[in-house]
Design a protein around this motif. Sequence first.
Motif, PDB file in Angstrom:
ATOM      1  N   VAL A 210      16.457 -25.808   3.795  1.00 57.78           N
ATOM      2  CA  VAL A 210      15.711 -24.920   2.900  1.00 57.78           C
ATOM      3  C   VAL A 210      16.297 -25.106   1.494  1.00 57.78           C
ATOM      4  O   VAL A 210      17.496 -24.938   1.298  1.00 57.78           O
ATOM      5  CB  VAL A 210      15.800 -23.448   3.340  1.00 57.78           C
ATOM      6  N   VAL A 211      15.442 -25.472   0.560  1.00 55.53           N
ATOM      7  CA  VAL A 211      15.885 -25.723  -0.817  1.00 55.53           C
ATOM      8  C   VAL A 211      15.802 -24.431  -1.621  1.00 55.53           C
ATOM      9  O   VAL A 211      14.795 -23.717  -1.550  1.00 55.53           O
ATOM     10  CB  VAL A 211      15.014 -26.819  -1.473  1.00 55.53           C
ATOM     11  N   LEU A 212      16.870 -24.127  -2.344  1.00 51.60           N
ATOM     12  CA  LEU A 212      16.854 -22.975  -3.248  1.00 51.60           C
ATOM     13  C   LEU A 212      17.757 -23.258  -4.438  1.00 51.60           C
ATOM     14  O   LEU A 212      18.699 -24.048  -4.322  1.00 51.60           O
ATOM     15  CB  LEU A 212      17.248 -21.681  -2.525  1.00 51.60           C
ATOM     16  N   PRO A 213      17.453 -22.631  -5.590  1.00 55.53           N
ATOM     17  CA  PRO A 213      18.315 -22.862  -6.752  1.00 55.53           C
ATOM     18  C   PRO A 213      19.723 -22.329  -6.490  1.00 55.53           C
ATOM     19  O   PRO A 213      19.871 -21.322  -5.784  1.00 55.53           O
ATOM     20  CB  PRO A 213      17.660 -22.058  -7.877  1.00 55.53           C
ATOM     21  N   THR A 214      20.720 -22.994  -7.036  1.00 54.18           N
ATOM     22  CA  THR A 214      22.095 -22.501  -6.884  1.00 54.18           C
ATOM     23  C   THR A 214      22.244 -21.145  -7.564  1.00 54.18           C
ATOM     24  O   THR A 214      23.090 -20.345  -7.172  1.00 54.18           O
ATOM     25  CB  THR A 214      23.122 -23.531  -7.397  1.00 54.18           C
ATOM     26  N   VAL A 215      21.408 -20.852  -8.569  1.00 47.24           N
ATOM     27  CA  VAL A 215      21.369 -19.527  -9.195  1.00 47.24           C
ATOM     28  C   VAL A 215      20.389 -18.676  -8.378  1.00 47.24           C
ATOM     29  O   VAL A 215      19.208 -18.590  -8.696  1.00 47.24           O
ATOM     30  CB  VAL A 215      20.913 -19.620 -10.671  1.00 47.24           C
TER      31      VAL A 215
ATOM     32  N   ARG B 138      13.853 -33.151   6.013  1.00 54.04           N
ATOM     33  CA  ARG B 138      13.951 -31.989   6.914  1.00 54.04           C
ATOM     34  C   ARG B 138      13.646 -30.662   6.207  1.00 54.04           C
ATOM     35  O   ARG B 138      13.819 -29.603   6.797  1.00 54.04           O
ATOM     36  CB  ARG B 138      15.351 -31.931   7.519  1.00 54.04           C
ATOM     37  N   THR B 139      13.185 -30.732   4.945  1.00 48.41           N
ATOM     38  CA  THR B 139      12.917 -29.490   4.219  1.00 48.41           C
ATOM     39  C   THR B 139      11.734 -28.749   4.831  1.00 48.41           C
ATOM     40  O   THR B 139      10.616 -29.255   4.858  1.00 48.41           O
ATOM     41  CB  THR B 139      12.642 -29.771   2.723  1.00 48.41           C
ATOM     42  N   ARG B 140      12.004 -27.543   5.319  1.00 51.50           N
ATOM     43  CA  ARG B 140      10.949 -26.728   5.925  1.00 51.50           C
ATOM     44  C   ARG B 140      10.388 -25.732   4.899  1.00 51.50           C
ATOM     45  O   ARG B 140       9.207 -25.385   4.923  1.00 51.50           O
ATOM     46  CB  ARG B 140      11.526 -25.976   7.127  1.00 51.50           C
ATOM     47  N   ALA B 141      11.280 -25.258   4.010  1.00 48.89           N
ATOM     48  CA  ALA B 141      10.847 -24.222   3.063  1.00 48.89           C
ATOM     49  C   ALA B 141      11.626 -24.342   1.757  1.00 48.89           C
ATOM     50  O   ALA B 141      12.700 -24.952   1.703  1.00 48.89           O
ATOM     51  CB  ALA B 141      11.048 -22.836   3.668  1.00 48.89           C
ATOM     52  N   VAL B 142      11.046 -23.745   0.719  1.00 44.68           N
ATOM     53  CA  VAL B 142      11.686 -23.628  -0.599  1.00 44.68           C
ATOM     54  C   VAL B 142      11.701 -22.136  -0.922  1.00 44.68           C
ATOM     55  O   VAL B 142      10.717 -21.439  -0.659  1.00 44.68           O
ATOM     56  CB  VAL B 142      10.892 -24.413  -1.670  1.00 44.68           C
ATOM     57  N   ILE B 143      12.820 -21.654  -1.450  1.00 42.63           N
ATOM     58  CA  ILE B 143      12.890 -20.251  -1.903  1.00 42.63           C
ATOM     59  C   ILE B 143      13.224 -20.262  -3.393  1.00 42.63           C
ATOM     60  O   ILE B 143      14.288 -20.760  -3.771  1.00 42.63           O
ATOM     61  CB  ILE B 143      13.999 -19.446  -1.179  1.00 42.63           C
ATOM     62  N   VAL B 144      12.325 -19.754  -4.237  1.00 46.17           N
ATOM     63  CA  VAL B 144      12.650 -19.656  -5.665  1.00 46.17           C
ATOM     64  C   VAL B 144      12.608 -18.201  -6.111  1.00 46.17           C
ATOM     65  O   VAL B 144      11.934 -17.371  -5.508  1.00 46.17           O
ATOM     66  CB  VAL B 144      11.690 -20.469  -6.571  1.00 46.17           C
ATOM     67  N   LEU B 145      13.338 -17.904  -7.164  1.00 45.82           N
ATOM     68  CA  LEU B 145      13.214 -16.593  -7.793  1.00 45.82           C
ATOM     69  C   LEU B 145      12.664 -16.782  -9.204  1.00 45.82           C
ATOM     70  O   LEU B 145      12.366 -17.916  -9.612  1.00 45.82           O
ATOM     71  CB  LEU B 145      14.548 -15.847  -7.778  1.00 45.82           C
ATOM     72  N   HIS B 146      12.504 -15.675  -9.913  1.00 41.69           N
ATOM     73  CA  HIS B 146      11.972 -15.712 -11.285  1.00 41.69           C
ATOM     74  C   HIS B 146      13.063 -15.080 -12.124  1.00 41.69           C
ATOM     75  O   HIS B 146      13.145 -13.851 -12.227  1.00 41.69           O
ATOM     76  CB  HIS B 146      10.655 -14.937 -11.367  1.00 41.69           C
TER      77      HIS B 146
END
Length: 379
Positions: free
Chosen positions: A75-80, A120-128
């Motif tokens: 799952v990819v997400l920003p380090t911030v 293998r990336t199933r999902a991405v989680i981003v914030l604003h």
Amino acid sequence: MINVFQPALGDQELAAVREVFESGWIGRGERTRAFEEAFAKHLGVGGDHVTSLNSCTEALFLAMELLEVGPGCDVVLPTVSWVGAANAVAARGARPVFCDVDPRTLNATADDVVAALTPRTRAVIVLHYGGYPGEVAAIAEVCRERGIALVEDAACAVASRVDGEACGTFGDIGVWSFDAMKIVVAGDGGMLYARDPVLVARATKLAYLGLEQVSGFDSARRGAYRWWEIDVSSFSRRSITNDLAAAIGHVQLGRLGEFVSRRRAIAEHYDRELADVPGLHCPPPLPAGHESSYYLYWVQLDGGIRDAVARRLYERGIYTTFRYPLLHRVPAYRAGSPLPRAEWAAQATLCIPLHQGLDDGAVERVVTELRAAVLDGGR
Ligand SMILES: *Cc1c(COP(=O)(O)O)cnc(C)c1O
């Protein structure tokens, strides 16, 4: 002390709480449903697209479950990001993969996300970040093209929009927080949106122990013989909210427009008054069509003086902070290659007081003290 975050609660919230007391029922009930309906309307979606929870972190955990993220998934997400987002991934036995961010907005760009994708990336989680929508539309497009799920952690973005479309509704799932430090507060609370109402129904069931039959009263009304009997379809937890929190949240949602306009006025004042301070950078202007919730106001300081400036302001009664500490530097998550733009931002960025309860005098004090501290190099 001038706080970074502070809720605005008053007589209207008290009256709503009194009404709940007098109703004789403080658990999940009609007021919770009314808050969900009002929130759905605020987003511009149908009521069957949202369900309320006890926190946004719980919503992130449920999101990973709904998307069937598990061992072998990335799952990819920003380090911030909020640490709870990475926890939600790791708790499923999946691997969080951290991507870099734009150094000025602290939001991951679509390119940052693409660079971190794996087979293998199933999902991405981003914030604003701070309420800035960022490249959420482009990121949604990237995910859609590749069949990857997108989760928006919209905890900072309760009133943020792109071309009129609410942040949190660009991807498959969106989540919000009503904890004590957010703009709309309920003591604690969360909301989950899903594009697919089937996922919302599943989330509602998972939020109450995975019970097939969630209300004894309903089955009694349907004429069931023994309405207290239960059936467990999945072994879940208890993550529901209650009518007390919902009543507060509902009043706060009604005041959101007023809150955001005060926050915008303060942010614009900071923009004007801080623009000429040498070595200090204000947040970049919002792109056309983007609306922010103005959850955070952040300045970026050259010359490695951020910590010294924070300390000096603290000594003078002004609290500041940095959101969100880099997850690829957290011992449990330490992994992968360096993320240089995020690392630069994390040592230069300071979030200064921004909330609807700040009066003009307090705002002026922040400006004066911050200007002086930066001009003195933090000494
Ligand atoms: C506050 C926050 C959360 C967590 O919300 P809770 O309701 O306290 O669990 C998640 N993500 C972001 C970006 C936040 O700011």
